[in-house]
Write an enzyme that holds these catalytic residues in place. Structure first.
Site, PDB file in Angstrom:
ATOM      1  N   LYS A  69       0.911  -1.305  -0.076  1.00  0.00           N
ATOM      2  CA  LYS A  69      -0.029   0.058   0.259  1.00  0.00           C
ATOM      3  C   LYS A  69       0.828   1.258  -0.103  1.00  0.00           C
ATOM      4  O   LYS A  69       0.768   2.209  -0.764  1.00  0.00           O
ATOM      5  CB  LYS A  69      -1.012   0.101   1.241  1.00  0.00           C
ATOM      6  CG  LYS A  69      -1.909   1.109   1.246  1.00  0.00           C
ATOM      7  CD  LYS A  69      -2.978   0.694   2.297  1.00  0.00           C
ATOM      8  CE  LYS A  69      -2.558   0.226   3.773  1.00  0.00           C
ATOM      9  NZ  LYS A  69      -1.895   0.986   4.391  1.00  0.00           N
ATOM     10  N   THR A  71       4.003   1.381  -0.835  1.00  0.00           N
ATOM     11  CA  THR A  71       4.964   1.509  -2.184  1.00  0.00           C
ATOM     12  C   THR A  71       3.854   2.195  -3.005  1.00  0.00           C
ATOM     13  O   THR A  71       4.390   2.905  -4.112  1.00  0.00           O
ATOM     14  CB  THR A  71       5.174   0.077  -2.294  1.00  0.00           C
ATOM     15  OG1 THR A  71       6.087  -0.239  -1.344  1.00  0.00           O
ATOM     16  CG2 THR A  71       6.064   0.186  -3.559  1.00  0.00           C
ATOM     17  N   ARG A  92       2.457   8.636   6.776  1.00  0.00           N
ATOM     18  CA  ARG A  92       2.777   8.384   8.311  1.00  0.00           C
ATOM     19  C   ARG A  92       4.155   8.209   8.379  1.00  0.00           C
ATOM     20  O   ARG A  92       4.834   7.568   7.852  1.00  0.00           O
ATOM     21  CB  ARG A  92       2.009   7.283   8.906  1.00  0.00           C
ATOM     22  CG  ARG A  92       0.301   7.449   8.941  1.00  0.00           C
ATOM     23  CD  ARG A  92      -0.436   6.269   9.397  1.00  0.00           C
ATOM     24  NE  ARG A  92      -0.221   5.323   8.514  1.00  0.00           N
ATOM     25  CZ  ARG A  92      -0.380   3.865   8.931  1.00  0.00           C
ATOM     26  NH1 ARG A  92      -0.721   3.759  10.458  1.00  0.00           N
ATOM     27  NH2 ARG A  92      -0.174   3.043   7.990  1.00  0.00           N
ATOM     28  N   LYS A 103       8.354  -6.147  10.163  1.00  0.00           N
ATOM     29  CA  LYS A 103       8.225  -5.388   9.049  1.00  0.00           C
ATOM     30  C   LYS A 103       9.717  -5.048   8.407  1.00  0.00           C
ATOM     31  O   LYS A 103       9.820  -4.929   7.244  1.00  0.00           O
ATOM     32  CB  LYS A 103       7.310  -4.162   9.146  1.00  0.00           C
ATOM     33  CG  LYS A 103       5.873  -4.529   9.097  1.00  0.00           C
ATOM     34  CD  LYS A 103       5.015  -3.223   9.191  1.00  0.00           C
ATOM     35  CE  LYS A 103       5.078  -2.851   7.716  1.00  0.00           C
ATOM     36  NZ  LYS A 103       4.180  -1.478   7.619  1.00  0.00           N
ATOM     37  N   ALA A 271      -3.292   1.816  12.816  1.00  0.00           N
ATOM     38  CA  ALA A 271      -4.828   1.756  12.322  1.00  0.00           C
ATOM     39  C   ALA A 271      -5.682   0.713  13.158  1.00  0.00           C
ATOM     40  O   ALA A 271      -6.831   0.756  13.236  1.00  0.00           O
ATOM     41  CB  ALA A 271      -4.687   1.536  10.845  1.00  0.00           C
ATOM     42  N   PHE A 299      -3.266  -0.492   7.237  1.00  0.00           N
ATOM     43  CA  PHE A 299      -3.941  -1.683   7.018  1.00  0.00           C
ATOM     44  C   PHE A 299      -5.096  -1.700   5.830  1.00  0.00           C
ATOM     45  O   PHE A 299      -5.201  -0.894   4.947  1.00  0.00           O
ATOM     46  CB  PHE A 299      -4.684  -1.984   8.371  1.00  0.00           C
ATOM     47  CG  PHE A 299      -3.397  -2.588   9.344  1.00  0.00           C
ATOM     48  CD1 PHE A 299      -2.284  -3.282   9.238  1.00  0.00           C
ATOM     49  CD2 PHE A 299      -3.461  -2.134  10.648  1.00  0.00           C
ATOM     50  CE1 PHE A 299      -1.452  -3.550  10.091  1.00  0.00           C
ATOM     51  CE2 PHE A 299      -2.423  -2.263  11.445  1.00  0.00           C
ATOM     52  CZ  PHE A 299      -1.474  -2.779  11.358  1.00  0.00           C
ATOM     53  N   PHE A 380       3.109  -9.329  -9.537  1.00  0.00           N
ATOM     54  CA  PHE A 380       4.220 -10.221  -9.310  1.00  0.00           C
ATOM     55  C   PHE A 380       4.499 -11.071 -10.522  1.00  0.00           C
ATOM     56  O   PHE A 380       3.450 -11.390 -11.373  1.00  0.00           O
ATOM     57  CB  PHE A 380       3.857 -11.372  -8.152  1.00  0.00           C
ATOM     58  CG  PHE A 380       4.033 -10.455  -6.831  1.00  0.00           C
ATOM     59  CD1 PHE A 380       4.988 -11.008  -5.975  1.00  0.00           C
ATOM     60  CD2 PHE A 380       2.934  -9.566  -6.379  1.00  0.00           C
ATOM     61  CE1 PHE A 380       5.384 -10.174  -4.746  1.00  0.00           C
ATOM     62  CE2 PHE A 380       3.176  -9.002  -5.224  1.00  0.00           C
ATOM     63  CZ  PHE A 380       4.234  -9.285  -4.140  1.00  0.00           C
ATOM     64  N   TRP A 408       7.060  -1.111  -7.909  1.00  0.00           N
ATOM     65  CA  TRP A 408       8.271  -1.557  -7.054  1.00  0.00           C
ATOM     66  C   TRP A 408       9.351  -1.510  -7.803  1.00  0.00           C
ATOM     67  O   TRP A 408      10.600  -1.291  -7.426  1.00  0.00           O
ATOM     68  CB  TRP A 408       7.757  -2.902  -6.193  1.00  0.00           C
ATOM     69  CG  TRP A 408       8.733  -3.414  -5.321  1.00  0.00           C
ATOM     70  CD1 TRP A 408       8.870  -3.175  -4.052  1.00  0.00           C
ATOM     71  CD2 TRP A 408       9.874  -4.126  -5.609  1.00  0.00           C
ATOM     72  NE1 TRP A 408      10.048  -3.648  -3.495  1.00  0.00           N
ATOM     73  CE2 TRP A 408      10.789  -4.465  -4.448  1.00  0.00           C
ATOM     74  CE3 TRP A 408      10.496  -4.614  -6.930  1.00  0.00           C
ATOM     75  CZ2 TRP A 408      11.959  -5.300  -4.299  1.00  0.00           C
ATOM     76  CZ3 TRP A 408      11.607  -5.588  -6.873  1.00  0.00           C
ATOM     77  CH2 TRP A 408      12.467  -5.628  -5.663  1.00  0.00           C
TER      78      TRP A 408
END
Length: 554
Positions: A69, A71, A92, A103, A271, A299, A380, A408
């Site tokens: 998200k 990215t 954020r 993460k 969140a 999220f 992907f 990405w």
């Protein structure tokens, strides 16, 4: 393949004064934090300029397969810049808890990142430390007041304020303190929250300016007295000193993407615990400085987007122009019951079973909130044409387009198609509306969220929650928005119910007022305000060499 941190460290960054200049800001309008970071003076933001168009990026219910998200948010902004739009990102700040926990880095990924990523992921400009200090100053003044005679008649068994630290540390969830004898305080049960769950964080992120922040801090409820009445930070005369600690933290932080797009990175409430959005001051500044502002909420759309729309937009009087819902074929197949080890294989059956999760999020944005939406699929290499076509077909049935995103790997170039669709949607007139009327009773608002957004059957309340709701409404706290504290892994309050479950009830086990932030928090399931570290924390892979170069941040 280069890691995120290797890509970020190899990037040729522009001096932050050049980024500020793109927004029409001079050197006198910013405060340098080195060459590539600055705080922006709120007084420098033009008041009379028309607001740009606000684009919200949200996502499906997250899985270990990842959605991307943040990215996508960054890549979309770079894509908008590539097609000639004046754009600003509003994100954020990452918490040290997840950075050192599961993460790793949290500033985007691949060629869609905000930089300097090491600084952003670690201490940045010190905002979180200031928030923690203000939170803990209030805790210290509270306990000192009790120690010095307790003129306010605070009931030590009904203290609601906790200390905080920006780290995942389950050992601190429940503690007993003041145990050193008569000169070391009053013994009592206590506990810690992670800083991003502190109400000071939520309060700062929803405040419109410094004086509004001080007024909100004064309203923070820290305990109840022996008569059952709330005791506030204002009663303890703490709001002035707390605001002094937060004076600089209140100013938005300016950085850049890898492609030189200006980015405000400011504030960071979780969140699944708090409201999950960056600060109002940063978003409003971005809207005055750019023609398009791309922001994200934490999220899945059932948490971050719901709170962005029902809490932040309500308080700040924001009106989004369009919503991007991020998904991956891999994650949808996990929602369809496929094991993580099997995600590289084509499985249209699993994808078909998982697609209702995406479609419910899409329907909520369209039908509950009345906003135009586009689905961004992070593609992907293992995704097959048949799988992509199935996603497109199911979304088209709801009247929503699907754009493939390769930000990405390709940066802004991989987000141009998405950017063009966002521009098209943002030119429409939306019928934006909230999920509920804030003046409704607390239970009716919670019921609206559970039934309209989650797809649940109803709500079950523990006796404790029932009593708390009655008391809050009696005290006049009932006519506020609701902040649901819920697992991020399911529409329900049960983390193992994937996809788009139906027929479930959500159990509200406790309710509390966040009077400074301005909402009532409903805690469901086993949600905790202090996470723990995993068996193998990401911190084990983070290191620094003799020259000060950091490695291992994702």
């Amino acid at each position: 393949m280069k890691s995120d941190i290797e890509i970020a460290q190899a990037a040729e960054k522009q001096h932050i004064r050049e980024i500020a200049a793109k927004l029409g800001l001079s050197e006198d309008d910013i405060e340098y934090y080195g060459k590539y970071k600055a705080k922006v003076d709120p007084a420098a933001i033009p008041k009379d300029r028309k607001d740009g168009k606000l684009i919200l990026v949200t996502a499906i219910t997250p899985t270990p397969a990842g959605e991307g998200k943040t990215t996508t948010t960054i890549g979309l902004a770079d894509g908008l810049s590539r097609i000639g739009k004046k754009v600003v990102v509003a994100l954020r700040e990452p918490s040290l808890g997840p950075v050192f926990g599961i993460k790793g880095g949290a500033a985007g990924g691949g060629y869609a990142q905000v930089v300097p990523m090491e600084d952003i992921n670690l201490h940045f400009t010190g905002d979180f430390h200031a928030i923690g200090a203000a939170n803990n100053l209030l805790a210290a003044m509270l306990d000192n007041h009790i120690f010095q005679g307790n003129e306010l008649k605070i009931d030590i068994n009904r203290i609601t304020w906790k200390r905080c630290v920006d780290m995942n540390d389950r050992q601190l969830r429940y503690v007993e303190d003041g145990l050193g004898g008569p000169k070391s305080g009053v013994p009592r049960k206590d506990g810690y929250d992670i800083t991003v769950a502190s109400e000071v964080m939520a309060t700062l992120c929803l405040a419109s300016d410094l004086m509004d922040l001080k007024a909100r801090l004064a309203r923070l409820v820290v305990a109840y007295n022996t008569d059952g009445q709330p005791v506030t930070a204002g009663d303890l005369k703490a709001e002035g000193a707390m605001t002094a600690l937060l004076k600089d933290a209140m100013k938005p932080n300016l950085v850049q993407t890898l492609e030189g797009t200006p980015a405000f990175v400011h504030g960071g409430p979780f969140a699944n615990i708090a409201h999950g959005c960056n600060s109002v001051v940063a978003t409003k500044a971005a809207l005055k400085l750019g023609d398009y502002v791309v922001t994200e909420a934490g999220f899945g759309a059932d948490l971050g987007a719901e709170k962005f729309l029902d809490i932040k937009c309500r308080f700040a009087r924001l009106r989004p122009a369009a919503v991007v819902i991020v998904a991956t074929v891999r994650a949808l197949k996990m929602h369809g019951g496929l094991a993580k080890t099997e995600l590289g294989k084509e499985d249209l059956g699993a994808l078909e079973r998982g697609l209702p999760n995406l479609l419910r999020h899409v329907s909520n944005i369209l039908n509950v909130y009345g906003l135009p939406a586009v689905v961004a699929v992070n593609r992907f290499p293992t995704d097959t044409d048949a799988e992509i076509e199935l996603v497109i077909e199911r979304c088209r049935a709801l009247g929503v387009n699907v754009c493939l995103s390769t930000v990405w790997a390709d940066g802004g170039k991989g987000g141009v198609e998405l950017a063009e669709e966002v521009v098209r949607l943002a030119d429409r007139l939306s019928g934006f509306r909230f999920c509920y009327d804030e003046k409704l009773p607390i239970k009716e608002k919670i019921h609206a969220i559970v039934t309209k957004i989650y797809g649940g059957r109803g709500v079950v309340y523990t006796p404790e929650a029932e009593a708390e709701i009655a008391r809050l409404e009696e005290l006049g706290f009932g006519k506020t928005p609701i902040c649901m504290a819920k697992t991020q892994y399911s529409f329900s309050d049960n983390a193992v119910l994937l996809g788009a479950p139906t027929g479930f009830d959500v159990t509200v086990r406790s309710v509390k007022i966040s009077a400074g932030a301005g909402f009532v928090v409903a805690l469901t399931g086993n949600i905790m305000t202090m996470p723990g570290l995993p068996k193998v924390p990401a911190a084990e892979k983070i290191d620094v060499d003799a020259e000060g170069n950091i490695t291992g941040l994702f």
